[in-house]
Design an enzyme around this catalytic site. Sequence first.
Site, PDB file in Angstrom:
ATOM      1  NE  ARG A 197      -3.266   0.081   3.001  1.00  0.00           N
ATOM      2  CZ  ARG A 197      -4.515   0.573   3.110  1.00  0.00           C
ATOM      3  NH1 ARG A 197      -5.530  -0.045   2.554  1.00  0.00           N
ATOM      4  NH2 ARG A 197      -4.739   1.670   3.812  1.00  0.00           N
ATOM      5  CB  SER A 198       4.104   2.175   1.563  1.00  0.00           C
ATOM      6  OG  SER A 198       3.698   1.821   2.858  1.00  0.00           O
ATOM      7  N   GLY A 236       6.588   2.698   6.263  1.00  0.00           N
ATOM      8  CA  GLY A 236       6.201   2.886   7.658  1.00  0.00           C
ATOM      9  C   GLY A 236       7.234   2.302   8.605  1.00  0.00           C
ATOM     10  CB  SER A 237       8.408  -1.167   9.008  1.00  0.00           C
ATOM     11  OG  SER A 237       8.769  -1.428   7.656  1.00  0.00           O
ATOM     12  CB  SER A 265      -4.868   1.626   7.626  1.00  0.00           C
ATOM     13  OG  SER A 265      -5.128   0.394   7.020  1.00  0.00           O
ATOM     14  CG  HIS A 281      -0.093  15.326 -13.745  1.00  0.00           C
ATOM     15  ND1 HIS A 281      -0.875  14.671 -12.829  1.00  0.00           N
ATOM     16  CD2 HIS A 281      -0.296  14.697 -14.932  1.00  0.00           C
ATOM     17  CE1 HIS A 281      -1.553  13.698 -13.437  1.00  0.00           C
ATOM     18  NE2 HIS A 281      -1.202  13.696 -14.714  1.00  0.00           N
ATOM     19  CG  ASP A 309      -2.230  14.328  -2.902  1.00  0.00           C
ATOM     20  OD1 ASP A 309      -1.494  14.085  -3.897  1.00  0.00           O
ATOM     21  OD2 ASP A 309      -3.348  13.812  -2.756  1.00  0.00           O
ATOM     22  NE  ARG A 317      -2.714  15.098  -8.680  1.00  0.00           N
ATOM     23  CZ  ARG A 317      -3.502  14.391  -9.493  1.00  0.00           C
ATOM     24  NH1 ARG A 317      -3.029  13.906 -10.636  1.00  0.00           N
ATOM     25  NH2 ARG A 317      -4.756  14.168  -9.185  1.00  0.00           N
ATOM     26  CD  GLU A 322      14.402  -1.823  10.118  1.00  0.00           C
ATOM     27  OE1 GLU A 322      15.158  -2.470   9.364  1.00  0.00           O
ATOM     28  OE2 GLU A 322      14.807  -0.954  10.910  1.00  0.00           O
ATOM     29  CD  GLU A 331      -0.329   1.151   4.737  1.00  0.00           C
ATOM     30  OE1 GLU A 331      -1.531   0.859   4.599  1.00  0.00           O
ATOM     31  OE2 GLU A 331       0.466   0.412   5.361  1.00  0.00           O
TER      32      GLU A 331
HETATM   33  O1  LIG Z   1       1.016  -3.139   2.095  1.00  0.00           O
HETATM   34  C1  LIG Z   1       1.319  -2.859   3.243  1.00  0.00           C
HETATM   35  C2  LIG Z   1       0.460  -3.381   4.379  1.00  0.00           C
HETATM   36  O2  LIG Z   1      -0.865  -3.583   3.961  1.00  0.00           O
HETATM   37  C3  LIG Z   1       0.549  -2.683   5.724  1.00  0.00           C
HETATM   38  O3  LIG Z   1      -0.584  -1.963   6.146  1.00  0.00           O
HETATM   39  C4  LIG Z   1       2.563  -2.054   3.500  1.00  0.00           C
HETATM   40  O4  LIG Z   1       2.431  -0.788   2.901  1.00  0.00           O
HETATM   41  C5  LIG Z   1       3.783  -2.805   2.914  1.00  0.00           C
HETATM   42  O5  LIG Z   1       3.892  -4.046   3.520  1.00  0.00           O
HETATM   43  C6  LIG Z   1       5.068  -1.998   3.105  1.00  0.00           C
HETATM   44  O6  LIG Z   1       5.335  -1.814   4.470  1.00  0.00           O
HETATM   45  P1  LIG Z   1       6.197  -0.597   4.988  1.00  0.00           P
HETATM   46  O7  LIG Z   1       7.463  -0.596   4.166  1.00  0.00           O
HETATM   47  O8  LIG Z   1       6.439  -0.872   6.427  1.00  0.00           O
HETATM   48  O9  LIG Z   1       5.389   0.662   4.739  1.00  0.00           O
END
Ligand SMILES: O=C([C@H](O)CO)[C@H](O)[C@H](O)COP(=O)(O)O
Length: 185
Positions: A46-47, A87-88, A149, A60, A160, A57, A90, A152
């Site tokens: 998700r990140s 986020g982590s 979440s 753009h 943005d 963007r 790591e 992210e």
């Molecule tokens: O997809 C992810 C997961 O759903 C956590 O909520 C994370 O974005 C993905 O695993 C990457 O993790 P980080 O590098 O720790 O952001």
Amino acid sequence: MQTTQYVAEILKELNHSADLISDEEAEKLVNGILESKKVFVAGAGRSGFMAKSFAMRMMHMGIDSYVIGDTVTPNFEKDDILIIGSGSGETKSLVSMAEKAKNIGGKIATVTIFPDSTIGQFADITIKLPGSPKDQSEGDYQTIQPMGSLFEQTLLLFYDAVILRFMEKKGLDTNKMYGRHANLE
Ligand SMILES: O=C([C@H](O)CO)[C@H](O)[C@H](O)COP(=O)(O)O
């Protein structure tokens, strides 16, 4: 709780997060982008989706921006910047990417919950975002949301906001940017 009440709760969490982000750190990222020849973004899961939105963007705005892993992404060089959202701080594939970019000699920026993480230690520019990592046993930040979440969502809003700051500095507006939007979609 009803779905719309959950929406309101998420917005409350995001509002609180906004107060905890440093403008000084954000400005370093804006200037880092301004000073770089090419801009590469990276992130897993998700990140990574947020990174793709950010790269679009930037395109753009006329910036030479690329998503790591895309077929047409070119080589990273000394005059470039790699922006890693994790986020982590790591995630293994991103750690080795940061190490490689460091050896090449370009600039590394990271947006993370943990500035002291392995990726954070490779970075020249670090922006700390509040939130809980995907393994919530490794953090004590309070959120009603699962895994990473909140981080992210904050990451997308932060990216943005960086775009808006960049538009302000370069005198760009949405019409100029829309002219570069894909017209074969
Ligand atoms: O997809 C992810 C997961 O759903 C956590 O909520 C994370 O974005 C993905 O695993 C990457 O993790 P980080 O590098 O720790 O952001």
